[in-house]
Design an enzyme around this catalytic site. Sequence first.
Site, PDB file in Angstrom:
ATOM      1  N   HIS A   1      -7.097 -52.521   0.072  1.00  0.00           N
ATOM      2  CA  HIS A   1      -7.461 -51.148  -0.293  1.00  0.00           C
ATOM      3  C   HIS A   1      -8.715 -51.087  -1.176  1.00  0.00           C
ATOM      4  O   HIS A   1      -9.634 -50.318  -0.918  1.00  0.00           O
ATOM      5  CB  HIS A   1      -6.316 -50.465  -1.044  1.00  0.00           C
ATOM      6  CG  HIS A   1      -5.015 -50.532  -0.328  1.00  0.00           C
ATOM      7  ND1 HIS A   1      -4.898 -50.282   1.010  1.00  0.00           N
ATOM      8  CD2 HIS A   1      -3.764 -50.816  -0.749  1.00  0.00           C
ATOM      9  CE1 HIS A   1      -3.639 -50.408   1.373  1.00  0.00           C
ATOM     10  NE2 HIS A   1      -2.931 -50.737   0.323  1.00  0.00           N
TER      11      HIS A   1
ATOM     12  N   ASP B   1      -5.313 -49.410   7.174  1.00  0.00           N
ATOM     13  CA  ASP B   1      -5.392 -49.412   5.720  1.00  0.00           C
ATOM     14  C   ASP B   1      -5.335 -47.945   5.340  1.00  0.00           C
ATOM     15  O   ASP B   1      -6.309 -47.215   5.522  1.00  0.00           O
ATOM     16  CB  ASP B   1      -6.695 -50.047   5.222  1.00  0.00           C
ATOM     17  CG  ASP B   1      -6.694 -50.167   3.707  1.00  0.00           C
ATOM     18  OD1 ASP B   1      -6.217 -49.224   3.045  1.00  0.00           O
ATOM     19  OD2 ASP B   1      -7.161 -51.181   3.170  1.00  0.00           O
ATOM     20  N   HIS B   2      -4.175 -47.500   4.856  1.00  0.00           N
ATOM     21  CA  HIS B   2      -4.000 -46.047   4.740  1.00  0.00           C
ATOM     22  C   HIS B   2      -4.954 -45.430   3.715  1.00  0.00           C
ATOM     23  O   HIS B   2      -5.176 -44.232   3.736  1.00  0.00           O
ATOM     24  CB  HIS B   2      -2.541 -45.671   4.470  1.00  0.00           C
ATOM     25  CG  HIS B   2      -2.050 -46.033   3.116  1.00  0.00           C
ATOM     26  ND1 HIS B   2      -1.533 -47.264   2.830  1.00  0.00           N
ATOM     27  CD2 HIS B   2      -2.017 -45.341   1.971  1.00  0.00           C
ATOM     28  CE1 HIS B   2      -1.208 -47.294   1.568  1.00  0.00           C
ATOM     29  NE2 HIS B   2      -1.474 -46.152   1.005  1.00  0.00           N
TER      30      HIS B   2
END
Length: 483
Positions: free
Chosen positions: A240, A177-178
Amino acid sequence: MVSRVIPVEPFDLVIFGGTGDLARRKIFPGLYRRFLAGQMTADSRIIGAARAELSDDDFRAMVATSIAEYVSESRQDSAMIAEFLTRLHYVAIDATGAGGWAALKDLMRDDVVRAFYFSVAPSLFGDIALRLNQHGVADAKSRIVVEKPFGRDLASAQALNATLALHFDETQIYRIDHYLGKETVQNLMAVRFANILFEPLWKAEYVDHVQITVAETVGVEGRGAYYDKSGAMRDMVQNHMMQLLCLIAMEPPYHFDPNAVRDEKLKVIRALDPVRPQDIVRGQYLAGGGQGDYLAHSENPHSTTESYIALRVHVSNWRWKGTPFYLRTGKRLRARASEIAITFREPPHSIFDDAQGWRENVLVIRLQPDEGMHLKVMIKEPGPGGMRLMQVPLDMSFADALGDDHDDVPDAYERLIMDVIRGNQTLFMRGDEVEAAWAWTDPIIEGWTARGDKPQSYDPGTSGPEDALMLMHRDGRRWREIK
Ligand code: NAD
Protein backbone atom coordinates in the site's frame (compact mmCIF):
# COMPACT_ATOMS: atom_id res chain seq x y z
CA MET A 1 -24.07 17.46 -9.19
CA VAL A 2 -25.30 14.48 -11.21
CA SER A 3 -23.02 11.45 -11.30
CA ARG A 4 -23.03 9.36 -14.43
CA VAL A 5 -23.23 5.62 -13.93
CA ILE A 6 -22.57 3.60 -17.03
CA PRO A 7 -23.57 -0.06 -16.78
CA VAL A 8 -20.70 -2.46 -17.34
CA GLU A 9 -20.86 -5.38 -19.77
CA PRO A 10 -22.85 -8.43 -18.61
CA PHE A 11 -20.69 -10.69 -16.46
CA ASP A 12 -20.39 -13.91 -14.51
CA LEU A 13 -18.30 -13.08 -11.46
CA VAL A 14 -17.17 -16.06 -9.39
CA ILE A 15 -16.04 -15.31 -5.85
CA PHE A 16 -13.79 -18.08 -4.58
CA GLY A 17 -13.93 -17.79 -0.81
CA GLY A 18 -17.51 -16.51 -1.14
CA THR A 19 -18.30 -17.40 2.48
CA GLY A 20 -15.18 -15.71 3.88
CA ASP A 21 -14.69 -12.56 5.87
CA LEU A 22 -13.54 -10.34 3.02
CA ALA A 23 -16.40 -11.43 0.77
CA ARG A 24 -19.00 -10.78 3.46
CA ARG A 25 -17.59 -7.47 4.67
CA LYS A 26 -16.46 -5.87 1.42
CA ILE A 27 -17.21 -7.73 -1.79
CA PHE A 28 -20.95 -8.47 -1.52
CA PRO A 29 -21.91 -5.15 0.10
CA GLY A 30 -19.88 -3.41 -2.62
CA LEU A 31 -21.51 -5.38 -5.41
CA TYR A 32 -24.95 -4.61 -4.01
CA ARG A 33 -24.12 -0.88 -4.00
CA ARG A 34 -22.99 -1.08 -7.63
CA PHE A 35 -26.22 -2.93 -8.46
CA LEU A 36 -28.19 -0.20 -6.71
CA ALA A 37 -26.30 2.46 -8.67
CA GLY A 38 -27.41 0.77 -11.89
CA GLN A 39 -24.03 -0.55 -12.91
CA MET A 40 -25.00 -4.23 -13.21
CA THR A 41 -27.00 -5.28 -16.26
CA ALA A 42 -30.01 -7.55 -15.65
CA ASP A 43 -28.21 -10.61 -16.98
CA SER A 44 -25.09 -10.31 -14.80
CA ARG A 45 -24.54 -12.94 -12.12
CA ILE A 46 -22.43 -13.44 -9.04
CA ILE A 47 -21.45 -16.96 -8.11
CA GLY A 48 -20.14 -17.80 -4.67
CA ALA A 49 -17.68 -20.70 -4.57
CA ALA A 50 -16.32 -22.01 -1.29
CA ARG A 51 -15.85 -25.15 0.72
CA ALA A 52 -19.15 -25.16 2.62
CA GLU A 53 -22.07 -27.18 1.20
CA LEU A 54 -24.70 -24.47 0.71
CA SER A 55 -27.76 -24.19 -1.49
CA ASP A 56 -28.35 -21.05 -3.56
CA ASP A 57 -30.92 -20.03 -0.95
CA ASP A 58 -28.51 -20.53 1.97
CA PHE A 59 -25.96 -18.43 0.14
CA ARG A 60 -28.49 -15.69 -0.63
CA ALA A 61 -29.48 -15.60 3.04
CA MET A 62 -25.83 -15.20 4.00
CA VAL A 63 -25.34 -12.35 1.53
CA ALA A 64 -28.59 -10.71 2.73
CA THR A 65 -27.14 -10.72 6.25
CA SER A 66 -23.91 -9.18 5.05
CA ILE A 67 -25.82 -6.42 3.24
CA ALA A 68 -27.88 -5.77 6.38
CA GLU A 69 -24.72 -5.53 8.42
CA TYR A 70 -22.34 -3.64 6.13
CA VAL A 71 -24.45 -1.41 3.89
CA SER A 72 -25.64 1.92 5.29
CA GLU A 73 -29.29 1.98 6.28
CA SER A 74 -30.12 4.64 3.73
CA ARG A 75 -29.13 2.20 0.98
CA GLN A 76 -31.14 -0.75 2.29
CA ASP A 77 -34.07 -1.13 -0.05
CA SER A 78 -35.82 -4.44 0.49
CA ALA A 79 -37.19 -4.71 -3.07
CA MET A 80 -33.76 -3.96 -4.52
CA ILE A 81 -32.05 -6.38 -2.15
CA ALA A 82 -34.50 -9.12 -3.17
CA GLU A 83 -33.83 -8.35 -6.84
CA PHE A 84 -30.06 -8.37 -6.24
CA LEU A 85 -30.23 -11.75 -4.50
CA THR A 86 -31.81 -13.35 -7.56
CA ARG A 87 -28.50 -12.69 -9.37
CA LEU A 88 -26.63 -14.88 -6.88
CA HIS A 89 -25.72 -18.55 -7.18
CA TYR A 90 -23.52 -20.87 -5.23
CA VAL A 91 -21.26 -23.83 -5.98
CA ALA A 92 -19.47 -25.85 -3.31
CA ILE A 93 -15.93 -26.29 -4.52
CA ASP A 94 -12.70 -27.89 -3.44
CA ALA A 95 -9.82 -25.69 -4.51
CA THR A 96 -7.32 -28.49 -4.05
CA GLY A 97 -9.40 -31.36 -5.45
CA ALA A 98 -11.88 -32.18 -8.21
CA GLY A 99 -15.14 -31.46 -6.36
CA GLY A 100 -17.44 -28.80 -7.77
CA TRP A 101 -15.49 -27.81 -10.89
CA ALA A 102 -17.78 -29.52 -13.39
CA ALA A 103 -20.80 -27.82 -11.81
CA LEU A 104 -19.03 -24.47 -12.03
CA LYS A 105 -18.17 -25.03 -15.68
CA ASP A 106 -21.82 -25.83 -16.42
CA LEU A 107 -22.84 -22.49 -14.97
CA MET A 108 -20.48 -20.44 -17.15
CA ARG A 109 -21.86 -18.62 -20.17
CA ASP A 110 -19.94 -17.88 -23.37
CA ASP A 111 -21.22 -14.46 -24.26
CA VAL A 112 -20.42 -12.58 -21.03
CA VAL A 113 -17.27 -11.45 -19.23
CA ARG A 114 -15.99 -14.17 -16.90
CA ALA A 115 -14.14 -12.97 -13.85
CA PHE A 116 -12.80 -15.05 -10.98
CA TYR A 117 -12.03 -13.38 -7.68
CA PHE A 118 -9.54 -15.34 -5.54
CA SER A 119 -10.71 -14.27 -2.08
CA VAL A 120 -8.98 -17.22 -0.44
CA ALA A 121 -5.66 -17.86 1.27
CA PRO A 122 -2.74 -17.19 -1.11
CA SER A 123 -1.65 -20.82 -0.78
CA LEU A 124 -4.72 -21.68 -2.91
CA PHE A 125 -4.09 -19.18 -5.74
CA GLY A 126 -2.06 -21.65 -7.80
CA ASP A 127 -4.52 -24.52 -7.21
CA ILE A 128 -7.45 -22.44 -8.38
CA ALA A 129 -5.64 -21.04 -11.43
CA LEU A 130 -4.69 -24.57 -12.46
CA ARG A 131 -8.19 -25.98 -12.03
CA LEU A 132 -9.90 -23.10 -13.82
CA ASN A 133 -8.00 -24.13 -16.92
CA GLN A 134 -7.90 -27.88 -16.36
CA HIS A 135 -11.69 -28.03 -16.07
CA GLY A 136 -12.32 -25.55 -18.87
CA VAL A 137 -14.03 -23.07 -16.54
CA ALA A 138 -11.98 -20.11 -17.74
CA ASP A 139 -11.78 -19.00 -21.35
CA ALA A 140 -9.13 -16.93 -23.13
CA LYS A 141 -10.86 -13.68 -22.17
CA SER A 142 -11.39 -14.54 -18.50
CA ARG A 143 -9.94 -12.34 -15.78
CA ILE A 144 -8.63 -13.38 -12.41
CA VAL A 145 -8.47 -11.12 -9.38
CA VAL A 146 -5.81 -11.95 -6.84
CA GLU A 147 -5.96 -10.74 -3.24
CA LYS A 148 -3.08 -9.70 -1.07
CA PRO A 149 -0.60 -10.78 0.16
CA PHE A 150 1.16 -11.40 -3.14
CA GLY A 151 4.11 -13.40 -1.84
CA ARG A 152 6.10 -12.77 1.32
CA ASP A 153 9.41 -12.06 -0.39
CA LEU A 154 10.85 -11.81 -3.89
CA ALA A 155 11.27 -15.55 -4.36
CA SER A 156 7.69 -16.41 -3.38
CA ALA A 157 6.27 -13.55 -5.47
CA GLN A 158 8.28 -14.72 -8.48
CA ALA A 159 7.06 -18.28 -7.92
CA LEU A 160 3.45 -17.11 -7.69
CA ASN A 161 3.80 -14.97 -10.82
CA ALA A 162 5.31 -17.95 -12.63
CA THR A 163 2.46 -20.23 -11.52
CA LEU A 164 -0.24 -17.80 -12.58
CA ALA A 165 1.57 -17.22 -15.88
CA LEU A 166 1.24 -20.93 -16.69
CA HIS A 167 -2.52 -20.48 -16.90
CA PHE A 168 -3.20 -16.80 -17.56
CA ASP A 169 -1.71 -13.98 -19.57
CA GLU A 170 -0.57 -10.88 -17.65
CA THR A 171 -3.43 -8.96 -19.30
CA GLN A 172 -5.86 -11.31 -17.53
CA ILE A 173 -4.36 -10.95 -14.03
CA TYR A 174 -5.66 -8.25 -11.66
CA ARG A 175 -3.57 -8.00 -8.47
CA ILE A 176 -5.63 -6.05 -5.97
CA ASP A 177 -4.23 -3.28 -3.84
CA HIS A 178 -7.37 -1.71 -2.46
CA TYR A 179 -5.50 1.50 -1.65
CA LEU A 180 -5.39 2.18 -5.38
CA GLY A 181 -9.18 2.02 -5.50
CA LYS A 182 -9.62 4.85 -3.02
CA GLU A 183 -11.19 7.97 -4.44
CA THR A 184 -8.52 10.29 -3.05
CA VAL A 185 -5.69 8.20 -4.39
CA GLN A 186 -7.06 8.55 -7.88
CA ASN A 187 -7.69 12.19 -7.21
CA LEU A 188 -4.02 12.54 -6.50
CA MET A 189 -3.37 11.70 -10.14
CA ALA A 190 -6.10 14.12 -11.25
CA VAL A 191 -4.66 16.92 -9.12
CA ARG A 192 -1.14 16.30 -10.38
CA PHE A 193 -1.83 15.78 -14.05
CA ALA A 194 -5.03 17.70 -14.80
CA ASN A 195 -3.83 21.01 -13.33
CA ILE A 196 -0.97 23.27 -14.23
CA LEU A 197 -0.66 24.52 -10.66
CA PHE A 198 1.12 21.71 -8.92
CA GLU A 199 3.31 19.89 -11.41
CA PRO A 200 5.89 22.68 -11.89
CA LEU A 201 6.50 22.62 -8.12
CA TRP A 202 6.46 18.84 -7.85
CA LYS A 203 10.19 18.25 -7.49
CA ALA A 204 13.08 18.47 -5.05
CA GLU A 205 13.70 22.12 -5.87
CA TYR A 206 10.35 23.05 -4.30
CA VAL A 207 9.36 20.07 -2.14
CA ASP A 208 11.16 19.87 1.19
CA HIS A 209 9.88 16.42 2.11
CA VAL A 210 6.94 14.06 1.86
CA GLN A 211 5.26 12.23 4.74
CA ILE A 212 3.09 9.18 4.20
CA THR A 213 1.21 7.96 7.26
CA VAL A 214 -1.10 4.99 7.67
CA ALA A 215 -2.11 4.86 11.33
CA GLU A 216 -4.51 2.32 12.77
CA THR A 217 -6.11 2.20 16.20
CA VAL A 218 -6.81 -1.53 16.03
CA GLY A 219 -4.23 -4.08 17.10
CA VAL A 220 -3.60 -7.52 15.68
CA GLU A 221 -6.35 -9.17 17.75
CA GLY A 222 -7.53 -12.39 16.15
CA ARG A 223 -5.00 -12.14 13.31
CA GLY A 224 -1.94 -12.53 15.54
CA ALA A 225 -0.72 -15.79 14.02
CA TYR A 226 -0.93 -14.42 10.47
CA TYR A 227 0.40 -10.98 11.32
CA ASP A 228 3.36 -12.26 13.26
CA LYS A 229 4.74 -13.85 10.08
CA SER A 230 4.23 -10.63 8.22
CA GLY A 231 4.73 -7.44 10.25
CA ALA A 232 4.13 -3.86 9.20
CA MET A 233 6.83 -3.87 6.52
CA ARG A 234 5.29 -6.74 4.56
CA ASP A 235 1.68 -6.03 5.46
CA MET A 236 1.59 -2.29 4.68
CA VAL A 237 4.83 -0.84 3.31
CA GLN A 238 5.73 -3.24 0.51
CA ASN A 239 2.30 -2.87 -1.07
CA HIS A 240 0.00 0.00 0.00
CA MET A 241 2.56 2.59 1.04
CA MET A 242 4.81 1.76 -1.88
CA GLN A 243 1.88 2.38 -4.22
CA LEU A 244 1.15 5.74 -2.62
CA LEU A 245 4.81 6.70 -2.86
CA CYS A 246 4.82 5.74 -6.53
CA LEU A 247 1.82 7.91 -7.34
CA ILE A 248 3.48 10.90 -5.68
CA ALA A 249 6.93 10.36 -7.13
CA MET A 250 6.22 9.09 -10.65
CA GLU A 251 6.77 11.05 -13.84
CA PRO A 252 3.68 11.99 -15.83
CA PRO A 253 2.63 8.96 -17.90
CA TYR A 254 2.09 9.76 -21.58
CA HIS A 255 -1.54 8.71 -21.20
CA PHE A 256 -3.86 7.47 -18.46
CA ASP A 257 -3.38 3.98 -19.74
CA PRO A 258 -2.70 0.83 -17.66
CA ASN A 259 0.79 0.10 -18.91
CA ALA A 260 1.85 3.74 -19.20
CA VAL A 261 0.91 4.35 -15.54
CA ARG A 262 2.46 1.11 -14.34
CA ASP A 263 5.67 1.70 -16.30
CA GLU A 264 6.12 5.01 -14.48
CA LYS A 265 5.41 3.46 -11.08
CA LEU A 266 7.91 0.70 -11.78
CA LYS A 267 10.61 3.28 -12.56
CA VAL A 268 10.05 4.84 -9.12
CA ILE A 269 10.38 1.51 -7.32
CA ARG A 270 13.57 0.77 -9.20
CA ALA A 271 14.94 4.19 -8.25
CA LEU A 272 14.51 3.61 -4.52
CA ASP A 273 17.80 3.59 -2.63
CA PRO A 274 18.48 0.79 -0.17
CA VAL A 275 17.41 2.00 3.28
CA ARG A 276 20.20 2.54 5.82
CA PRO A 277 19.77 0.90 9.25
CA GLN A 278 19.71 4.33 10.93
CA ASP A 279 16.74 5.28 8.72
CA ILE A 280 14.53 2.48 10.02
CA VAL A 281 12.57 2.49 13.29
CA ARG A 282 10.54 -0.56 14.22
CA GLY A 283 8.14 -0.78 17.12
CA GLN A 284 5.88 -3.20 18.95
CA TYR A 285 3.04 -2.06 21.21
CA LEU A 286 3.30 -2.92 24.86
CA ALA A 287 0.66 -2.06 27.40
CA GLY A 288 2.51 -3.41 30.38
CA GLY A 289 1.46 -7.04 30.04
CA GLY A 290 -1.90 -8.69 29.41
CA GLN A 291 -4.23 -8.64 26.42
CA GLY A 292 -3.25 -5.12 25.43
CA ASP A 293 0.22 -6.29 24.38
CA TYR A 294 1.20 -7.31 20.90
CA LEU A 295 2.83 -10.42 22.31
CA ALA A 296 -0.43 -11.61 23.86
CA HIS A 297 -1.69 -12.25 20.32
CA SER A 298 1.40 -13.78 18.87
CA GLU A 299 2.19 -17.50 18.95
CA ASN A 300 5.80 -16.63 19.71
CA PRO A 301 6.27 -15.06 23.18
CA HIS A 302 9.61 -13.62 22.01
CA SER A 303 8.40 -12.37 18.66
CA THR A 304 10.37 -9.46 17.21
CA THR A 305 7.79 -8.74 14.51
CA GLU A 306 7.07 -5.02 14.16
CA SER A 307 3.56 -3.63 14.59
CA TYR A 308 5.00 -0.21 13.71
CA ILE A 309 7.59 0.94 11.22
CA ALA A 310 8.96 4.31 10.17
CA LEU A 311 11.40 4.71 7.29
CA ARG A 312 13.31 7.50 5.63
CA VAL A 313 13.36 6.69 1.94
CA HIS A 314 15.12 8.25 -1.04
CA VAL A 315 14.03 8.17 -4.63
CA SER A 316 17.30 8.36 -6.47
CA ASN A 317 16.51 10.32 -9.61
CA TRP A 318 16.75 13.89 -10.93
CA ARG A 319 13.32 14.91 -9.77
CA TRP A 320 13.71 13.86 -6.14
CA LYS A 321 17.39 14.18 -5.33
CA GLY A 322 17.46 15.77 -1.83
CA THR A 323 13.80 15.29 -0.93
CA PRO A 324 13.31 12.52 1.62
CA PHE A 325 10.09 10.53 1.82
CA TYR A 326 9.18 9.59 5.39
CA LEU A 327 6.88 6.60 5.71
CA ARG A 328 5.25 5.39 8.91
CA THR A 329 2.53 2.90 9.69
CA GLY A 330 1.46 1.15 12.83
CA LYS A 331 -1.23 -0.48 14.87
CA ARG A 332 -2.76 0.64 18.17
CA LEU A 333 -1.83 4.24 17.46
CA ARG A 334 -3.57 7.40 18.67
CA ALA A 335 -6.02 7.71 15.78
CA ARG A 336 -7.05 6.03 12.58
CA ALA A 337 -5.66 8.24 9.88
CA SER A 338 -4.12 7.77 6.46
CA GLU A 339 -2.65 10.74 4.71
CA ILE A 340 0.06 12.00 2.44
CA ALA A 341 1.55 15.39 3.23
CA ILE A 342 3.76 17.24 0.78
CA THR A 343 5.67 20.01 2.49
CA PHE A 344 7.03 22.73 0.22
CA ARG A 345 10.19 24.71 0.79
CA GLU A 346 10.49 28.25 2.11
CA PRO A 347 10.14 31.10 -0.34
CA PRO A 348 13.64 32.20 -1.37
CA HIS A 349 13.29 35.62 0.25
CA SER A 350 10.86 37.13 2.74
CA ILE A 351 9.58 40.62 2.02
CA PHE A 352 7.95 40.83 5.45
CA ASP A 353 9.82 42.32 8.36
CA ASP A 354 8.15 40.08 10.80
CA ALA A 355 7.82 36.68 9.19
CA GLN A 356 7.38 35.05 12.59
CA GLY A 357 4.05 33.55 11.75
CA TRP A 358 5.46 31.96 8.63
CA ARG A 359 4.89 28.24 8.09
CA GLU A 360 5.53 26.04 5.07
CA ASN A 361 2.90 25.39 2.43
CA VAL A 362 1.64 21.85 2.85
CA LEU A 363 -0.61 19.87 0.54
CA VAL A 364 -2.39 17.22 2.59
CA ILE A 365 -4.11 14.37 0.81
CA ARG A 366 -6.31 12.60 3.31
CA LEU A 367 -7.34 9.03 2.53
CA GLN A 368 -9.26 8.24 5.71
CA PRO A 369 -11.28 9.29 7.52
CA ASP A 370 -12.78 12.41 5.83
CA GLU A 371 -11.37 11.79 2.37
CA GLY A 372 -10.25 15.04 0.83
CA MET A 373 -7.39 17.40 0.25
CA HIS A 374 -6.33 20.67 1.68
CA LEU A 375 -3.57 23.07 0.89
CA LYS A 376 -2.13 25.11 3.71
CA VAL A 377 -1.34 28.63 2.54
CA MET A 378 -0.17 31.81 4.27
CA ILE A 379 -2.45 34.83 4.54
CA LYS A 380 -2.44 38.05 6.52
CA GLU A 381 -3.87 37.69 9.99
CA PRO A 382 -7.11 39.68 9.83
CA GLY A 383 -7.47 42.98 11.67
CA PRO A 384 -5.25 45.91 12.56
CA GLY A 385 -1.78 45.62 14.04
CA GLY A 386 0.43 45.46 10.98
CA MET A 387 1.30 42.60 8.68
CA ARG A 388 1.24 39.41 10.64
CA LEU A 389 1.06 36.09 8.82
CA MET A 390 -1.07 33.10 9.56
CA GLN A 391 -1.61 29.73 7.95
CA VAL A 392 -5.06 28.68 6.75
CA PRO A 393 -6.22 25.60 4.85
CA LEU A 394 -7.77 25.82 1.41
CA ASP A 395 -10.14 22.92 1.83
CA MET A 396 -11.49 20.43 -0.62
CA SER A 397 -13.43 17.91 1.37
CA PHE A 398 -15.29 15.50 -0.87
CA ALA A 399 -18.26 15.49 1.44
CA ASP A 400 -18.69 19.25 0.90
CA ALA A 401 -17.75 19.41 -2.77
CA LEU A 402 -19.94 16.54 -3.87
CA GLY A 403 -22.88 17.20 -1.56
CA ASP A 404 -25.46 14.41 -1.58
CA ASP A 405 -23.59 12.52 -4.26
CA HIS A 406 -20.79 11.82 -1.81
CA ASP A 407 -22.70 8.81 -0.55
CA ASP A 408 -22.57 7.43 -4.10
CA VAL A 409 -18.79 7.49 -4.29
CA PRO A 410 -17.94 3.79 -4.64
CA ASP A 411 -15.64 2.32 -2.06
CA ALA A 412 -12.32 0.89 -3.15
CA TYR A 413 -13.41 -2.73 -3.62
CA GLU A 414 -16.51 -2.01 -5.63
CA ARG A 415 -14.66 0.39 -7.90
CA LEU A 416 -11.88 -2.11 -8.51
CA ILE A 417 -14.28 -4.96 -9.22
CA MET A 418 -16.06 -2.83 -11.81
CA ASP A 419 -12.67 -2.03 -13.35
CA VAL A 420 -12.04 -5.76 -13.67
CA ILE A 421 -15.29 -6.18 -15.56
CA ARG A 422 -14.40 -3.21 -17.77
CA GLY A 423 -10.99 -4.77 -18.40
CA ASN A 424 -9.10 -1.76 -17.05
CA GLN A 425 -5.87 -2.74 -15.29
CA THR A 426 -4.66 0.79 -14.47
CA LEU A 427 -5.34 0.47 -10.74
CA PHE A 428 -3.91 -3.04 -10.40
CA MET A 429 -0.31 -3.99 -9.80
CA ARG A 430 1.59 -5.58 -12.63
CA GLY A 431 3.76 -8.64 -11.90
CA ASP A 432 7.05 -6.81 -12.44
CA GLU A 433 5.94 -4.01 -10.10
CA VAL A 434 5.25 -6.45 -7.27
CA GLU A 435 8.56 -8.16 -7.82
CA ALA A 436 10.46 -4.86 -7.85
CA ALA A 437 8.76 -3.88 -4.60
CA TRP A 438 9.89 -7.13 -2.98
CA ALA A 439 13.39 -6.71 -4.41
CA TRP A 440 13.59 -3.42 -2.48
CA THR A 441 11.91 -4.79 0.66
CA ASP A 442 13.83 -8.05 1.07
CA PRO A 443 17.28 -6.57 1.89
CA ILE A 444 15.70 -4.26 4.48
CA ILE A 445 14.11 -7.20 6.31
CA GLU A 446 17.21 -9.37 5.82
CA GLY A 447 19.32 -6.53 7.23
CA TRP A 448 17.46 -6.19 10.51
CA THR A 449 17.17 -9.97 10.82
CA ALA A 450 20.93 -10.40 10.38
CA ARG A 451 21.67 -7.60 12.85
CA GLY A 452 19.26 -9.12 15.36
CA ASP A 453 17.47 -5.76 15.72
CA LYS A 454 14.58 -5.77 18.16
CA PRO A 455 11.58 -3.47 17.85
CA GLN A 456 11.24 -0.65 20.35
CA SER A 457 8.17 -0.87 22.54
CA TYR A 458 5.56 1.86 22.42
CA ASP A 459 2.45 2.58 24.42
CA PRO A 460 -0.87 1.89 22.73
CA GLY A 461 -2.77 5.07 21.95
CA THR A 462 0.37 7.09 21.23
CA SER A 463 2.01 8.08 17.96
CA GLY A 464 4.58 5.26 18.10
CA PRO A 465 8.10 4.74 19.44
CA GLU A 466 10.27 7.65 20.56
CA ASP A 467 12.97 6.87 18.02
CA ALA A 468 10.53 7.55 15.21
CA LEU A 469 10.36 11.16 16.40
CA MET A 470 14.15 11.30 16.25
CA LEU A 471 14.12 10.07 12.66
CA MET A 472 12.57 13.43 11.75
CA HIS A 473 14.06 15.63 14.47
CA ARG A 474 17.60 14.92 13.42
CA ASP A 475 16.69 16.28 9.97
CA GLY A 476 15.12 19.36 11.59
CA ARG A 477 11.62 18.21 10.69
CA ARG A 478 8.57 16.97 12.54
CA TRP A 479 5.93 14.36 11.92
CA ARG A 480 2.47 15.73 11.50
CA GLU A 481 0.22 15.00 14.40
CA ILE A 482 -1.81 11.80 14.00
CA LYS A 483 -5.45 12.82 14.46
P1 NAD B 1 -11.49 -16.39 5.33
O1 NAD B 1 -10.66 -17.38 6.04
O2 NAD B 1 -12.52 -15.64 6.09
O3 NAD B 1 -12.24 -17.11 4.13
C1 NAD B 1 -11.61 -18.09 3.35
C2 NAD B 1 -12.56 -18.60 2.29
O4 NAD B 1 -11.85 -19.58 1.52
C3 NAD B 1 -13.80 -19.32 2.83
O5 NAD B 1 -14.90 -18.97 2.00
C4 NAD B 1 -13.47 -20.79 2.64
O6 NAD B 1 -14.60 -21.62 2.40
C5 NAD B 1 -12.63 -20.76 1.40
N1 NAD B 1 -11.74 -21.92 1.31
C6 NAD B 1 -10.76 -22.26 2.17
N2 NAD B 1 -10.17 -23.42 1.76
C7 NAD B 1 -10.81 -23.78 0.62
C8 NAD B 1 -10.67 -24.88 -0.29
N3 NAD B 1 -9.75 -25.83 -0.10
N4 NAD B 1 -11.50 -24.93 -1.34
C9 NAD B 1 -12.42 -23.96 -1.54
N5 NAD B 1 -12.59 -22.91 -0.74
C10 NAD B 1 -11.81 -22.83 0.33
O7 NAD B 1 -10.47 -15.42 4.59
P2 NAD B 1 -10.66 -13.86 4.25
O8 NAD B 1 -10.34 -13.07 5.46
O9 NAD B 1 -11.97 -13.65 3.59
O10 NAD B 1 -9.46 -13.62 3.23
C11 NAD B 1 -9.49 -14.04 1.88
C12 NAD B 1 -8.30 -13.45 1.13
O11 NAD B 1 -8.38 -12.06 1.15
C13 NAD B 1 -6.94 -13.81 1.73
O12 NAD B 1 -6.00 -13.90 0.69
C14 NAD B 1 -6.62 -12.60 2.60
O13 NAD B 1 -5.23 -12.43 2.75
C15 NAD B 1 -7.19 -11.51 1.72
N6 NAD B 1 -7.56 -10.29 2.45
C16 NAD B 1 -8.48 -10.31 3.43
C17 NAD B 1 -8.83 -9.15 4.09
C18 NAD B 1 -9.89 -9.13 5.16
O14 NAD B 1 -10.18 -8.04 5.64
N7 NAD B 1 -10.47 -10.24 5.53
C19 NAD B 1 -8.19 -7.95 3.75
C20 NAD B 1 -7.24 -7.95 2.73
C21 NAD B 1 -6.94 -9.12 2.08
